[in-house]
Scaffold this motif. Structure first.
Motif, mmCIF file in Angstrom:
data_model
loop_
_atom_site.group_PDB
_atom_site.id
_atom_site.type_symbol
_atom_site.label_atom_id
_atom_site.label_comp_id
_atom_site.label_asym_id
_atom_site.label_seq_id
_atom_site.Cartn_x
_atom_site.Cartn_y
_atom_site.Cartn_z
ATOM 1 N N GLY A 1 -4.599 -35.643 -32.616
ATOM 2 C CA GLY A 1 -3.752 -34.445 -32.542
ATOM 3 C C GLY A 1 -2.807 -34.897 -31.334
ATOM 4 O O GLY A 1 -3.111 -35.624 -30.401
ATOM 5 N N GLY A 2 -1.488 -34.403 -31.414
ATOM 6 C CA GLY A 2 -0.528 -34.616 -30.459
ATOM 7 C C GLY A 2 0.103 -35.940 -30.520
ATOM 8 O O GLY A 2 0.778 -36.364 -29.854
ATOM 9 N N THR A 3 -0.292 -36.941 -31.561
ATOM 10 C CA THR A 3 0.270 -38.126 -31.895
ATOM 11 C C THR A 3 1.384 -38.148 -33.062
ATOM 12 O O THR A 3 1.237 -37.167 -34.006
ATOM 13 C CB THR A 3 -0.579 -39.338 -31.905
ATOM 14 N N ASP A 4 2.252 -39.053 -33.152
ATOM 15 C CA ASP A 4 2.923 -39.306 -34.324
ATOM 16 C C ASP A 4 2.021 -39.632 -35.499
ATOM 17 O O ASP A 4 2.370 -39.322 -36.604
ATOM 18 C CB ASP A 4 3.919 -40.435 -34.291
ATOM 19 N N ALA A 5 0.871 -40.286 -35.218
ATOM 20 C CA ALA A 5 0.168 -40.533 -36.549
ATOM 21 C C ALA A 5 -0.492 -39.220 -36.990
ATOM 22 O O ALA A 5 -0.673 -39.203 -38.062
ATOM 23 C CB ALA A 5 -1.194 -41.413 -35.912
ATOM 24 N N ALA A 6 -0.900 -38.214 -36.179
ATOM 25 C CA ALA A 6 -1.150 -36.908 -36.406
ATOM 26 C C ALA A 6 -0.254 -36.392 -37.499
ATOM 27 O O ALA A 6 -0.399 -35.706 -38.508
ATOM 28 C CB ALA A 6 -1.770 -36.216 -35.327
ATOM 29 N N LEU A 7 0.995 -36.140 -37.103
ATOM 30 C CA LEU A 7 2.045 -35.881 -37.825
ATOM 31 C C LEU A 7 2.147 -36.273 -39.181
ATOM 32 O O LEU A 7 2.357 -35.715 -40.256
ATOM 33 C CB LEU A 7 3.356 -35.818 -37.075
ATOM 34 N N ALA A 8 2.116 -37.656 -39.184
ATOM 35 C CA ALA A 8 2.326 -38.439 -40.582
ATOM 36 C C ALA A 8 1.027 -38.116 -41.416
ATOM 37 O O ALA A 8 1.234 -37.983 -42.462
ATOM 38 C CB ALA A 8 2.012 -40.055 -40.197
ATOM 39 N N ALA A 9 -0.179 -38.050 -40.749
ATOM 40 C CA ALA A 9 -1.350 -37.640 -41.780
ATOM 41 C C ALA A 9 -1.042 -36.420 -42.192
ATOM 42 O O ALA A 9 -1.542 -36.186 -43.340
ATOM 43 C CB ALA A 9 -2.571 -37.717 -40.894
ATOM 44 N N GLY A 10 -0.780 -35.392 -41.491
ATOM 45 C CA GLY A 10 -0.569 -33.845 -41.884
ATOM 46 C C GLY A 10 0.330 -33.892 -42.612
ATOM 47 O O GLY A 10 0.374 -33.247 -43.872
ATOM 48 N N ALA A 11 1.625 -34.733 -42.696
ATOM 49 C CA ALA A 11 2.718 -34.433 -43.754
ATOM 50 C C ALA A 11 2.103 -34.968 -45.129
ATOM 51 O O ALA A 11 2.448 -34.552 -46.173
ATOM 52 C CB ALA A 11 3.928 -35.220 -43.058
ATOM 53 N N ARG A 12 1.516 -36.188 -45.177
ATOM 54 C CA ARG A 12 0.976 -36.680 -46.313
ATOM 55 C C ARG A 12 0.027 -35.868 -47.052
ATOM 56 O O ARG A 12 -0.006 -35.516 -48.127
ATOM 57 C CB ARG A 12 0.230 -37.993 -46.060
ATOM 58 N N ALA A 13 -0.842 -35.150 -46.229
ATOM 59 C CA ALA A 13 -1.849 -34.191 -46.556
ATOM 60 C C ALA A 13 -1.074 -33.071 -47.171
ATOM 61 O O ALA A 13 -1.430 -32.645 -48.431
ATOM 62 C CB ALA A 13 -2.676 -33.632 -45.592
ATOM 63 N N VAL A 14 0.021 -32.389 -46.921
ATOM 64 C CA VAL A 14 0.745 -31.375 -47.375
ATOM 65 C C VAL A 14 1.389 -31.937 -48.591
ATOM 66 O O VAL A 14 1.338 -31.260 -49.601
ATOM 67 C CB VAL A 14 1.851 -31.072 -46.514
ATOM 68 N N GLU A 15 1.786 -33.137 -48.701
ATOM 69 C CA GLU A 15 2.267 -33.764 -49.912
ATOM 70 C C GLU A 15 1.363 -33.685 -51.049
ATOM 71 O O GLU A 15 1.677 -33.463 -52.137
ATOM 72 C CB GLU A 15 3.019 -34.917 -49.765
ATOM 73 N N ILE A 16 0.057 -34.249 -50.676
ATOM 74 C CA ILE A 16 -0.996 -34.112 -51.748
ATOM 75 C C ILE A 16 -1.390 -32.865 -52.298
ATOM 76 O O ILE A 16 -1.439 -32.475 -53.474
ATOM 77 C CB ILE A 16 -2.250 -34.885 -51.096
ATOM 78 N N LEU A 17 -1.235 -31.968 -51.182
ATOM 79 C CA LEU A 17 -1.761 -30.511 -51.687
ATOM 80 C C LEU A 17 -0.837 -29.786 -52.676
ATOM 81 O O LEU A 17 -0.986 -29.077 -53.457
ATOM 82 C CB LEU A 17 -2.190 -29.665 -50.377
ATOM 83 N N ARG A 18 0.590 -30.178 -52.118
ATOM 84 C CA ARG A 18 1.733 -29.502 -52.952
ATOM 85 C C ARG A 18 1.726 -30.225 -54.176
ATOM 86 O O ARG A 18 2.061 -29.417 -55.208
ATOM 87 C CB ARG A 18 2.918 -29.990 -52.194
ATOM 88 N N ASP A 19 1.256 -31.406 -54.370
ATOM 89 C CA ASP A 19 1.208 -32.124 -55.925
ATOM 90 C C ASP A 19 0.068 -31.614 -56.670
ATOM 91 O O ASP A 19 0.054 -31.935 -57.905
ATOM 92 C CB ASP A 19 1.340 -33.696 -55.872
ATOM 93 N N GLU A 20 -0.792 -31.076 -56.192
ATOM 94 C CA GLU A 20 -2.196 -30.744 -56.815
ATOM 95 C C GLU A 20 -1.753 -29.537 -57.866
ATOM 96 O O GLU A 20 -1.059 -28.753 -57.629
ATOM 97 C CB GLU A 20 -3.321 -30.492 -55.842
#
Length: 186
Positions: A167-186
């Motif tokens: 949390g609080g890092t760019d890595a967290a944002l990238a992981a969260g964004a990709r998780a949202v994409e996966i959930l959106r595509d399901e």
């Protein structure tokens, strides 16, 4: 406590070891919890060598997620106090990695209780404030793990765990964004 009062710190580990051995023989969860609490109470006042032994001893009497939450929070505080900041973050991140441990209510202060994960995140954020080297190292580690997770087609749940952990890092944002994409595509 007695070893501290009489100024014989070398007795501290011996006393803790004896208490753990007796506790394990009794096979009593309440006794184990009491021994764990007493060890954690003195951990912050020990140096690296005695502290490492105490952490190991404390780990041997843990029987539930509450014990693990207590140990990791105190272990992180102890490591941070020794200036071992990266190791402290790893202790607190262990809480974020385990939902059973992270959801355990722990005291935040005298009048407030909250999930162990909130306490761990608060400690992580406080430790990272003003420490650019620590931030860079966590960013590097998190970035590498997120890249691997995305490449290996990790689940949205796994990516959310990485986002919480870093949390609080760019890595967290990238992981969260990709998780949202996966959930959106399901």
């Amino acid at each position: 406590e007695l070893s501290e009062r009489i100024g014989r710190r070398e007795l501290l580990v011996l006393a803790a070891r004896s208490a753990v051995e007796a506790s394990l023989r009794r096979e009593d969860a309440r006794w184990n919890e009491e021994v764990l609490d007493r060890i954690l109470e003195v951990l912050g006042r020990t140096g690296p060598d005695d502290g490492a032994v105490l952490v190991e001893l404390a780990g041997s009497v843990i029987a539930d997620p509450m014990g693990r939450a207590k140990l990791e929070l105190v272990r992180g505080d102890w490591l941070a106090g020794l200036g071992r900041r990266l190791e402290a973050t790893e202790a607190w991140m262990a809480i974020l990695d385990d939902e059973d441990v992270g959801s355990i209510p722990v005291p935040i202060d005298d009048e407030l209780e909250g999930a162990a994960s909130i306490a761990a995140l608060s400690r992580l954020q406080s430790l990272m404030e003003g420490d650019d080297e620590l931030k860079k190292e966590l960013e590097r580690r998190g970035g590498r793990l997120v890249e691997e997770a995305i490449r290996d087609r990790a689940s949205a749940d796994d990516l959310v765990k990485l986002a919480r952990r870093y949390g609080g890092t760019d890595a967290a944002l990238a992981a969260g964004a990709r998780a949202v994409e996966i959930l959106r595509d399901e």
